[in-house]
Design a protein around this motif. Structure first.
Motif, PDB file in Angstrom:
ATOM      1  N   SER A  50       0.831  -1.200   0.000  1.00 45.69           N
ATOM      2  CA  SER A  50       0.000   0.000   0.000  1.00 45.69           C
ATOM      3  C   SER A  50       0.863   1.246   0.000  1.00 45.69           C
ATOM      4  N   LEU A  51       2.018   1.146   0.706  1.00 46.84           N
ATOM      5  CA  LEU A  51       2.872   2.318   0.866  1.00 46.84           C
ATOM      6  C   LEU A  51       3.431   2.796  -0.472  1.00 46.84           C
ATOM      7  N   PHE A  52       4.058   1.870  -1.223  1.00 54.04           N
ATOM      8  CA  PHE A  52       4.730   2.309  -2.449  1.00 54.04           C
ATOM      9  C   PHE A  52       3.759   2.858  -3.496  1.00 54.04           C
ATOM     10  N   PRO A  53       2.613   2.198  -3.725  1.00 53.17           N
ATOM     11  CA  PRO A  53       1.676   2.829  -4.664  1.00 53.17           C
ATOM     12  C   PRO A  53       1.302   4.243  -4.241  1.00 53.17           C
ATOM     13  N   SER A  54       1.123   4.465  -2.921  1.00 50.39           N
ATOM     14  CA  SER A  54       0.765   5.810  -2.464  1.00 50.39           C
ATOM     15  C   SER A  54       1.889   6.797  -2.735  1.00 50.39           C
ATOM     16  N   LEU A  55       3.112   6.372  -2.449  1.00 47.18           N
ATOM     17  CA  LEU A  55       4.251   7.258  -2.686  1.00 47.18           C
ATOM     18  C   LEU A  55       4.339   7.633  -4.169  1.00 47.18           C
ATOM     19  N   TYR A  56       4.185   6.629  -5.044  1.00 47.05           N
ATOM     20  CA  TYR A  56       4.292   6.901  -6.474  1.00 47.05           C
ATOM     21  C   TYR A  56       3.167   7.823  -6.931  1.00 47.05           C
ATOM     22  N   ARG A  57       1.967   7.619  -6.344  1.00 49.68           N
ATOM     23  CA  ARG A  57       0.848   8.447  -6.771  1.00 49.68           C
ATOM     24  C   ARG A  57       1.073   9.899  -6.321  1.00 49.68           C
TER      25      ARG A  57
ATOM     26  N   GLU B  27      14.495   0.346  -5.538  1.00 45.84           N
ATOM     27  CA  GLU B  27      13.894   0.940  -4.341  1.00 45.84           C
ATOM     28  C   GLU B  27      13.397  -0.153  -3.396  1.00 45.84           C
ATOM     29  N   LEU B  28      12.779  -1.194  -3.983  1.00 46.31           N
ATOM     30  CA  LEU B  28      12.264  -2.283  -3.158  1.00 46.31           C
ATOM     31  C   LEU B  28      13.402  -3.095  -2.558  1.00 46.31           C
ATOM     32  N   GLN B  62       4.241  -8.709  -6.457  1.00 54.90           N
ATOM     33  CA  GLN B  62       2.947  -8.180  -6.030  1.00 54.90           C
ATOM     34  C   GLN B  62       3.011  -6.675  -5.794  1.00 54.90           C
ATOM     35  N   VAL B  63       4.058  -6.226  -5.110  1.00 56.68           N
ATOM     36  CA  VAL B  63       4.176  -4.796  -4.834  1.00 56.68           C
ATOM     37  C   VAL B  63       4.322  -4.025  -6.146  1.00 56.68           C
ATOM     38  N   LYS B  64       5.198  -4.542  -6.997  1.00 54.77           N
ATOM     39  CA  LYS B  64       5.411  -3.866  -8.270  1.00 54.77           C
ATOM     40  C   LYS B  64       4.107  -3.769  -9.065  1.00 54.77           C
ATOM     41  N   GLU B  65       3.372  -4.881  -9.064  1.00 55.94           N
ATOM     42  CA  GLU B  65       2.102  -4.903  -9.800  1.00 55.94           C
ATOM     43  C   GLU B  65       1.152  -3.833  -9.256  1.00 55.94           C
ATOM     44  N   ARG B  66       1.140  -3.714  -7.902  1.00 56.36           N
ATOM     45  CA  ARG B  66       0.224  -2.737  -7.298  1.00 56.36           C
ATOM     46  C   ARG B  66       0.667  -1.311  -7.604  1.00 56.36           C
ATOM     47  N   VAL B  67       1.968  -1.106  -7.637  1.00 58.84           N
ATOM     48  CA  VAL B  67       2.450   0.232  -7.986  1.00 58.84           C
ATOM     49  C   VAL B  67       2.069   0.556  -9.432  1.00 58.84           C
ATOM     50  N   ARG B  68       2.311  -0.408 -10.284  1.00 57.00           N
ATOM     51  CA  ARG B  68       1.976  -0.219 -11.704  1.00 57.00           C
ATOM     52  C   ARG B  68       0.500   0.112 -11.877  1.00 57.00           C
ATOM     53  N   ALA B  69      -0.340  -0.689 -11.203  1.00 52.52           N
ATOM     54  CA  ALA B  69      -1.785  -0.505 -11.357  1.00 52.52           C
ATOM     55  C   ALA B  69      -2.211   0.842 -10.800  1.00 52.52           C
ATOM     56  N   ARG B  71      -0.474   3.599 -10.672  1.00 48.32           N
ATOM     57  CA  ARG B  71       0.091   4.757 -11.366  1.00 48.32           C
ATOM     58  C   ARG B  71      -0.887   5.364 -12.332  1.00 48.32           C
ATOM     59  N   HIS B  72      -0.704   6.637 -12.622  1.00 46.50           N
ATOM     60  CA  HIS B  72      -1.468   7.235 -13.708  1.00 46.50           C
ATOM     61  C   HIS B  72      -0.942   6.616 -14.984  1.00 46.50           C
ATOM     62  N   GLY B  73      -1.862   6.221 -15.856  1.00 47.26           N
ATOM     63  CA  GLY B  73      -1.416   5.582 -17.089  1.00 47.26           C
ATOM     64  C   GLY B  73      -1.225   4.098 -16.907  1.00 47.26           C
ATOM     65  N   GLY B  74      -1.481   3.607 -15.727  1.00 43.78           N
ATOM     66  CA  GLY B  74      -1.333   2.177 -15.481  1.00 43.78           C
ATOM     67  C   GLY B  74      -2.341   1.369 -16.268  1.00 43.78           C
ATOM     68  N   GLY B  75      -3.533   1.977 -16.523  1.00 48.93           N
ATOM     69  CA  GLY B  75      -4.585   1.295 -17.290  1.00 48.93           C
ATOM     70  C   GLY B  75      -4.113   0.989 -18.697  1.00 48.93           C
ATOM     71  N   LEU B  76      -3.381   1.967 -19.242  1.00 50.19           N
ATOM     72  CA  LEU B  76      -2.831   1.788 -20.582  1.00 50.19           C
ATOM     73  C   LEU B  76      -1.969   0.541 -20.638  1.00 50.19           C
ATOM     74  N   ASP B  77      -1.205   0.435 -19.595  1.00 47.88           N
ATOM     75  CA  ASP B  77      -0.281  -0.665 -19.512  1.00 47.88           C
ATOM     76  C   ASP B  77      -1.008  -2.001 -19.534  1.00 47.88           C
ATOM     77  N   ALA B  78      -2.095  -2.063 -18.739  1.00 42.05           N
ATOM     78  CA  ALA B  78      -2.860  -3.306 -18.664  1.00 42.05           C
ATOM     79  C   ALA B  78      -3.441  -3.650 -20.031  1.00 42.05           C
ATOM     80  N   THR B  79      -3.942  -2.629 -20.726  1.00 47.70           N
ATOM     81  CA  THR B  79      -4.519  -2.863 -22.048  1.00 47.70           C
ATOM     82  C   THR B  79      -3.455  -3.387 -22.995  1.00 47.70           C
ATOM     83  N   ALA B  80      -2.291  -2.753 -22.942  1.00 43.71           N
ATOM     84  CA  ALA B  80      -1.208  -3.183 -23.828  1.00 43.71           C
ATOM     85  C   ALA B  80      -0.856  -4.639 -23.548  1.00 43.71           C
TER      86      ALA B  80
END
Lengths: 111, 888
Positions: A50-57, B27-28, B62-69, B71-80
């Protein structure tokens, strides 16, 4: 209270807490999660998922600015710093949170 | 502000994805390292510390996937990612994908291209104000031999204008010969004389200048309105053209207006100038002078049928005192008039392409159903591994949509060249003013239809698969999920597409038969290597002898060109003109008997018939004895002979035509020729009389056509022909230089195009239908592999098994054939206007179609046989192999 019985972070407050923690100094992701646990007296354990997605957003919205710096142990890490816009948002959030707390407390006590 | 940040973030994400991914990873890693360091400090061993730290992070991916999802523009990524996955799935079964995409491309490309032609000719607005209120009016001469639909006379037009109650106004145009000379080469241009009401009736204004006034029209002022093309050609598009004068037929005309570039009107797009009608007094009262094309605008409150009734009554009243009694009129919407037969051709072809789209979708449905059933096992496995219904639906959806999108893309690639071909279907009157364009709405529509079919039936396996428990599906070996119901559905789809293909084949066959008949129909002459052109002889209007001498000199000059076998002249080139008709009077008849006795007159040079290779039925051709001073003679066509002298030879009979009065010549018939379709290859042949120039009355017939028979390619002598004519008169224009064969092709182009296009559609439909049948049957074979194995093991021969499959295939094909033939019989009625009065043989077409279908069915049976015998070779293998693994 055992380790597994952490509280859920109330919805919408994670951003508020991240921004608050970053008011004093720039921090990296792990530091933020540790600070949050300490400040909440271990009631909150934030999940990195939850933390990293929030930071990126927040970074994408321009509330935070990130830089790669060395840690005190000489390892490189990504540090997040509050921007002016982040500071403004923190104030708004905080004001709203105070009002919400006051309102909820009033309801609970008045009942 | 925030929006800008977000946008920048999206751009960063897309443009520097790899870098961003690497950064996230480091970063992770830093997170884990630091957490591990803390655990070590708390007393854990390094290994233990790393394990705890990793647990704390909760999994890199899992974390990376959640960050990707997140993000702004993450939807584009899923479509691609979905799209990539879809493409990979399609690549994995190239046979299926190729067939599916090609099928869709044919369906979508066909209708897109056809609609672009349909739209250009029949839907797009014409360049007139409220074009749907415009009608054309013709004399209804059903009572005459010559024609049913005759151009009215200017005198009638004047009366209609004066007395009608249904039109706001009416206008006439008439054909005029116009030779433009002066600056540049002499040029004969298509021209019309028009009444001053022409522009107000059409609701068209010139782009520059003005049009002529009633006063100018009446007084015969020499003014001219020119086309955009002529303005560009002769005036270089200069704005100073207005007010300049130009020489038309050696007279000076002032240019007063320039028409818009997209303007067109009947009879042809290439009309270059309009001069005032300025009718002489005799023309205003001569009801027999049928020379006008009349266009009128309906009053706002008047319907077409009201106008028809009213004009019919008016015409009968006006012409009541005519020799043969009154005649009604035909009132026809302008659009219908301009589109002509193309209208039916385009409508039929549009329906054919729609049918092809339906067949394509049916085929796709069948393919997807078969493939879906074969993938039952895959679905079951995925379900067992925890894939949710949504996940499966999304996967199949992506595949289907990818298919539809690729099909549409390939469809456009097909439609673009097809459109160039279809341009030849645009009627002459519209020409290049109605360019064909890909119609995006239709492309979207047809793609949408395909997508619905693809999605609707592509999802079946996902929905069906996830309905069962994985255990059920797996236990059934991957075939348990198809029941009798889907067989029934697929089989009816086969019957439907076969029937549709048969309908198209039948109609295509009928049109081909008609075209073949028309193309090889006897035109009464040898049309190959015959060059024709016109030389207007207005400069010799006054002197008849001089005119004849000039024409003869032209013929002599042309005949001297190397490669020329013969040359001759006829006033109006065959196949082009229904003008110059006359009443005729047989010896012994009274004037009142001439009603309904109408024939075309053609003036020819003496060796005309030998030059064109006309066949004489009886009598003799014209000879050098037929001179001005000798007894006037005529040659008539067979139609005339039959009409005027039924049951006996016309040779030696005398009759008058042209001028029937006391001063008119008595012509003696010396020969009968086979029919030559003077007024056009598709028009009914009419009675025609021929005479030599020298023996014609000295009326001002100012047209002179030259026909040249060559030993070489006729096109190759064109420069020499020009030089030959210009050596006589360097200002003499030549017009309409073309071969007779090209003229025939041009006139048959609607017929040949619609026949070939419809046949092409039919052939494609047949291919698709057979693919469909083969697909379903071969799928049934693979699906029943176990059954085949068991039956073989129990002693069934390969032949028996094969028979059971082919019986099914043949049964379906024949059922489709029968339904299709019945439907084809009904459908072919709409083709009537495209058959030009010819009655093609429905039964021979039906027989041919049946044979084709049986051959196709036999080929399918052969293909199935191969599939079955492969199984039969190794029954044990067949029993043990798993249908879900069959190659797709």
């Amino acid at each position: 209270m055992g380790r597994d019985e952490k509280l859920d972070i109330p919805q919408g407050t994670l951003d508020l807490m991240i921004l608050t923690i970053l008011t004093h100094e720039p921090m990296h992701g792990y530091g933020i999660s540790q600070r949050l646990a300490a400040l909440s007296r271990d009631h909150f354990q934030i999940n990195p998922g939850s933390l990293f997605p929030s930071l990126y957003r927040l970074e994408g919205d321009g509330r935070l600015k990130a830089e790669w710096c060395d840690t005190e142990n000489g390892r490189r890490a990504k540090y997040y710093r509050l921007t002016a816009s982040g500071r403004r948002q923190l104030e708004q959030h905080r004001e709203r949170w105070n009002r919400a707390c006051f309102a909820v407390t009033s309801v609970l006590e008045g009942a | 502000m925030i929006l800008l940040h977000r946008l920048a973030s999206v751009v960063r994400w897309i443009s520097r994805r790899d870098k961003a991914e690497a950064e996230l990873r480091s970063e992770l890693e830093a997170f884990v390292d630091m957490a591990a360091a803390d655990h070590v400090r708390d007393g854990a061993t390094p290994d233990e510390a790393r394990r705890l730290a990793a647990l704390q992070l909760g999994g890199f991916e899992q974390v990376k996937e959640r960050v990707r999802a997140g993000r702004h523009g993450g939807g584009l990524d899923a479509t691609a990612r979905d799209l990539r996955y879809g493409l990979r799935q399609l690549r994995r079964s190239p046979g299926f994908s190729t067939i599916a995409i090609a099928t869709l491309a044919l369906g979508i490309g066909g209708i897109t291209a056809m609609f672009s032609a349909f739209d250009a000719v029949l839907i797009r607005p014409m360049p007139y104000a409220e074009a749907d209120r415009l009608v054309m009016i013709w004399d209804d001469m059903t009572k005459l031999d010559i024609t049913t639909k005759l151009t009215p006379s200017p005198a009638e037009w004047l009366e209609w204008r004066r007395l009608n109650t249904v039109f706001t106004d009416l206008a006439i145009t008439q054909s005029v010969e116009a030779t433009v000379s002066g600056d540049g080469d002499p040029e004969q241009v298509p021209a019309r004389s028009a009444s001053w009401t022409f522009w107000s009736v059409l609701g068209v204004r010139p782009t520059a200048g003005r049009v002529f006034t009633e006063d100018e029209d009446n007084k015969g002022v020499k003014v001219v309105v020119i086309s955009h093309g002529l303005w560009q050609r002769r005036f270089g598009g200069s704005p100073e053209a207005i007010g300049r004068t130009m020489s038309i037929n050696d007279e000076r005309y002032e240019v007063i207006g320039i028409m818009p570039p997209k303007f067109y009107f009947l009879p042809a797009r290439d009309v270059d100038l309009w001069v005032p009608a300025s009718m002489p007094a005799w023309m205003r009262t001569s009801f027999g002078w049928h020379s006008a094309t009349v266009v009128a605008r309906l009053k706002p409150s008047i319907s077409l049928s009201q106008a028809r009734d009213s004009m019919r009554a008016l015409s009968l009243q006006i012409t009541a005192k005519d020799l043969g009694g009154g005649h009604p009129v035909l009132v026809i919407p302008l659009r219908e008039e301009i589109a002509g037969r193309t209208r039916t051709a385009l409508t039929v072809l549009l329906w054919a392409s729609a049918t092809l789209l339906v067949i394509a979708c049916v085929n796709l449905t069948n393919l997807l159903l078969s493939r879906g059933a074969a993938r039952g096992r895959e679905v079951a496995v995925r379900t067992a591994l925890g894939a949710g219904r949504g996940r499966l639906v999304r996967q199949f959806l992506t595949e289907s949509l990818t298919l539809a999108a690729l099909g549409a893309l390939a469809g456009v690639a097909l439609a673009l060249p097809a459109i160039r071909f279809l341009e030849r279907l645009v009627p002459e009157a519209m020409g290049d003013a109605a360019p064909l364009r890909i119609d995006w709405r239709v492309l979207m529509f047809s793609t949408g239809v395909a997508a619905v079919a693809a999605v609707g039936f592509g999802l079946v396996p996902a929905l069906r698969g996830s309905r069962f428990t994985p255990q059920d599906a797996m236990r059934a070996g991957g075939r348990g999920s198809t029941g009798a119901r889907s067989h029934w559905f697929q089989h009816s789809l086969i019957v439907v597409e076969t029937a549709l293909a048969v309908v198209l084949l039948t109609c295509g066959g009928l049109l081909l038969q008609t075209y073949h008949y028309l193309r090889h129909n006897d035109v009464g002459m040898r049309s190959e290597r015959l060059l024709t052109f016109e030389t207007p002889v207005f400069r010799y209007a006054k002197d008849f002898d001089q005119r004849i001498a000039f024409i003869n000199a032209e013929v002599e000059k042309v005949r001297a060109i190397p490669g020329v076998v013969g040359a001759a002249s006829i006033n109006l080139i065959p196949f082009t003109n229904s003008a110059n008709a006359t009443f005729y009077l047989l010896e012994g008849q009274s004037r009142s008997q001439t009603v309904g006795q109408v024939a075309l007159i053609r003036n020819v040079s003496r060796d005309y018939f030998t030059t064109v290779g006309a066949q004489l039925r009886e009598g003799r051709p014209f000879t050098s004895d037929d001179r001005k001073s000798s007894t006037p003679v005529a040659i008539v066509n067979a139609q005339f002979a039959k009409r005027a002298y039924p049951g006996k030879s016309p040779l030696g009979q005398r009759f008058k035509f042209g001028s029937l009065g006391a001063t008119g010549y008595w012509y003696t018939i010396v020969g009968v020729v086979n029919q030559i379709p003077e007024s056009g290859i598709l028009n009914e042949t009419k009675p025609v009389v021929y005479r030599v120039y020298e023996q014609s009355e000295q009326i001002s017939d100012l047209a002179a056509g030259i026909v040249v028979r060559t030993a070489v390619d006729p096109e190759s002598i064109v420069p020499a022909v020009r030089q030959a004519i210009w050596s006589l008169d360097k200002n003499q224009p030549l017009a309409h230089i073309r071969t007779l064969d090209s003229m025939i092709d041009r006139q048959l182009s609607t017929s040949s195009q619609s026949a070939s296009l419809l046949s092409a559609f039919a052939a494609l439909a047949l291919v698709l239908a057979s693919l469909g049948i083969y697909g379903v049957l071969s799928y049934a074979v693979t699906q029943r592999t176990n059954e085949i194995g068991v039956r073989m093991a129990l002693g069934a021969t390969a032949g028996e098994i094969l028979r059971s499959f082919t019986r099914q295939g043949l049964g379906l094909t024949m059922f489709g054939l029968v339904i299709g033939l019945a439907a084809g019989g009904v459908t072919s009625r709409v083709l009537t206007t495209l058959l030009y009065g010819y009655q093609p043989d429905y039964f021979s077409t039906a027989a041919a179609v049946s044979i084709i279908l049986i051959v196709v069915a036999a080929m399918i049976a052969m293909a199935i046989k191969n599939a079955v015998s492969k199984k039969a070779e190794a029954p044990a293998l067949a029993v043990t192999s798993v249908p879900g693994d069959v190659p797709r």
